[in-house]
Design an enzyme around this catalytic site. Structure first.
Site, short mmCIF file in Angstrom:
data_model
loop_
_atom_site.label_atom_id
_atom_site.label_comp_id
_atom_site.label_asym_id
_atom_site.label_seq_id
_atom_site.Cartn_x
_atom_site.Cartn_y
_atom_site.Cartn_z
N GLU A 259 12.89 -6.11 4.41
CA GLU A 259 12.64 -5.06 3.43
C GLU A 259 13.96 -4.38 3.08
O GLU A 259 14.77 -4.12 3.97
CB GLU A 259 11.69 -3.98 3.95
CG GLU A 259 10.26 -4.39 4.15
CD GLU A 259 9.42 -3.25 4.70
OE1 GLU A 259 9.92 -2.10 4.76
OE2 GLU A 259 8.26 -3.50 5.06
N GLU A 307 2.75 2.27 -5.74
CA GLU A 307 1.43 2.30 -5.11
C GLU A 307 0.93 3.74 -5.01
O GLU A 307 1.57 4.57 -4.36
CB GLU A 307 1.49 1.65 -3.74
CG GLU A 307 1.94 0.19 -3.79
CD GLU A 307 2.39 -0.31 -2.43
OE1 GLU A 307 1.54 -0.47 -1.55
OE2 GLU A 307 3.61 -0.52 -2.25
N LYS A 310 -0.29 5.54 -1.21
CA LYS A 310 0.56 5.56 -0.01
C LYS A 310 0.70 7.00 0.48
O LYS A 310 0.73 7.95 -0.30
CB LYS A 310 1.93 4.96 -0.31
CG LYS A 310 1.86 3.49 -0.67
CD LYS A 310 3.16 2.77 -0.42
CE LYS A 310 3.41 2.59 1.05
NZ LYS A 310 4.57 1.71 1.30
N GLU A 316 7.41 7.10 -0.81
CA GLU A 316 6.78 5.85 -0.39
C GLU A 316 6.09 5.09 -1.52
O GLU A 316 6.13 3.86 -1.56
CB GLU A 316 5.77 6.12 0.72
CG GLU A 316 6.38 6.42 2.08
CD GLU A 316 6.71 5.17 2.86
OE1 GLU A 316 6.31 4.07 2.44
OE2 GLU A 316 7.39 5.28 3.89
#
EC number: 3.2.1.39
Length: 334
Positions: A259, A307, A310, A316
């Site tokens: 990541e 998203e 999250k 995030e």
């Protein structure tokens, strides 16, 4: 980056075959795909989207049957996590590991080209003691099933490395990582590492320049222990992991960046411009490796989509390269 509810998401790693003005030595650039949102495309639609873009690699963080089924005969290679909630169970016995392999690998392989299995993602606390037993049990189960070509690893937070500056001083913070490193050395599997210059910069903007954190020119840092020079924070962080592997007696273990990314909203220096600069810089950079290891570095950008469900750090949900409707969050060149 810490992940909450890892069983509720999976990551797709995109392997982009070619980039304009990128050396042909670039072998794999990934983009992680999280699903903690109520407005995201279906897994089958996402697989088709990746295929339409020429993407041929994926990582999922748990054995998601819908994703595995969608991947059949897609030509997409896969990193398959067991899910942190399965770690203790698989560590407990070889029979548990064999059952997991029979249920989640054998029904799909080789129609799904599973490349690695990851025994946990950013495991913390006492659960770290389950990593090596789980890896050993999975290796044994795969071998017994005739699937020994699939390599087993684990994915670590960057703070598993202590003394990360200068890079040559890097050492694993806890002893369990020495056992992990030596097991990887014995099997030929890579260490998966999550590396985020964003968080290092955000937490120390006085000593780290934005240019240095985002692959822009203007800063050169010399490691006085070995004479290597660094023009970006990413390289310094990765080489600290390599240094830690050396000190653990595993100098031949490769690192895969599982990541890395930069948020476009939600926090200090989180903007579309900075996110685009970092991620495009990462794409253009990793084909040449790091000062310590001049070879293409397999790297996964986090994340594919913004998203909306999250939790945790406000950034995030804003790491996506794309919006949920598949429009780009900002311009990026694959």
């Amino acid at each position: 980056m810490a992940r909450n509810d890892v069983a509720s998401m999976f990551a797709v790693a995109l392997f982009i075959g070619a980039f304009a003005a990128v050396p042909t030595s670039v072998q794999s650039i990934g983009v992680c795909y999280g699903v903690i949102g109520n407005n995201l495309p279906s897994r089958s639609d996402v697989v088709q989207l990746y295929r339409s873009k020429g993407i041929n690699g994926m990582r999922i963080y748990f054995a998601d049957g819908q994703a595995l089924s969608a991947l059949r005969n897609s030509g997409i290679s896969l990193i398959l996590d067991i899910g942190n909630d399965q770690l203790a169970n698989i560590a407990a016995s070889t029979s548990n590991a064999a059952s997991w392999v029979q249920n989640n690998v054998r029904p799909y392989y080789p129609a799904v080209n599973i490349k690695y299995i990851a025994a946990g993602n950013e495991v913390l606390g006492g659960a770290t003691q389950s990593i090596v037993p789980a890896m050993r049990n999975l290796n044994a189960a795969l071998s017994a099933a005739g699937l020994g070509a699939i390599k087993v690893s684990t994915s670590i937070r960057f703070d598993a490395v202590a003394n990360s500056f200068p890079p040559s001083a890097g050492v694993f913070a806890q002893s369990y990582m020495t056992d992990v490193a030596r097991l990887l050395a014995s099997t030929g599997a890579p260490l998966l590492a999550n590396v985020y210059p964003y968080f290092a910069y955000r937490d120390n903007p006085r000593d780290i320049s934005l240019n240095y954190a985002t692959f822009q020119p203007g800063t050169t840092v010399r490691d006085q222990n070995n004479g290597l020079t660094y023009t970006c924070l990413f390289d310094a962080m990765v080489d600290a992991v390599y240094a830690a592997l050396e000190k653990a007696g595993a100098p031949g273990v490769k690192v895969v960046i599982s990541e890395s990314g930069w948020p476009s909203a939600g926090g200090f220096a989180a903007s579309p411009d900075n996110a685009r600069t970092y991620n495009q810089g990462l794409i253009n950079h990793v084909g040449g490796g790091t000062p310590k290891k001049r070879e293409a570095l397999e790297t996964y950008i986090f994340a594919m989509f913004n998203e909306n469900q999250k939790t945790g750090d406000p950034t995030e949900g804003s790491f996506g390269l794309f919006n949920p409707d598949k429009s780009p969050a900002y311009a990026i060149q694959f």
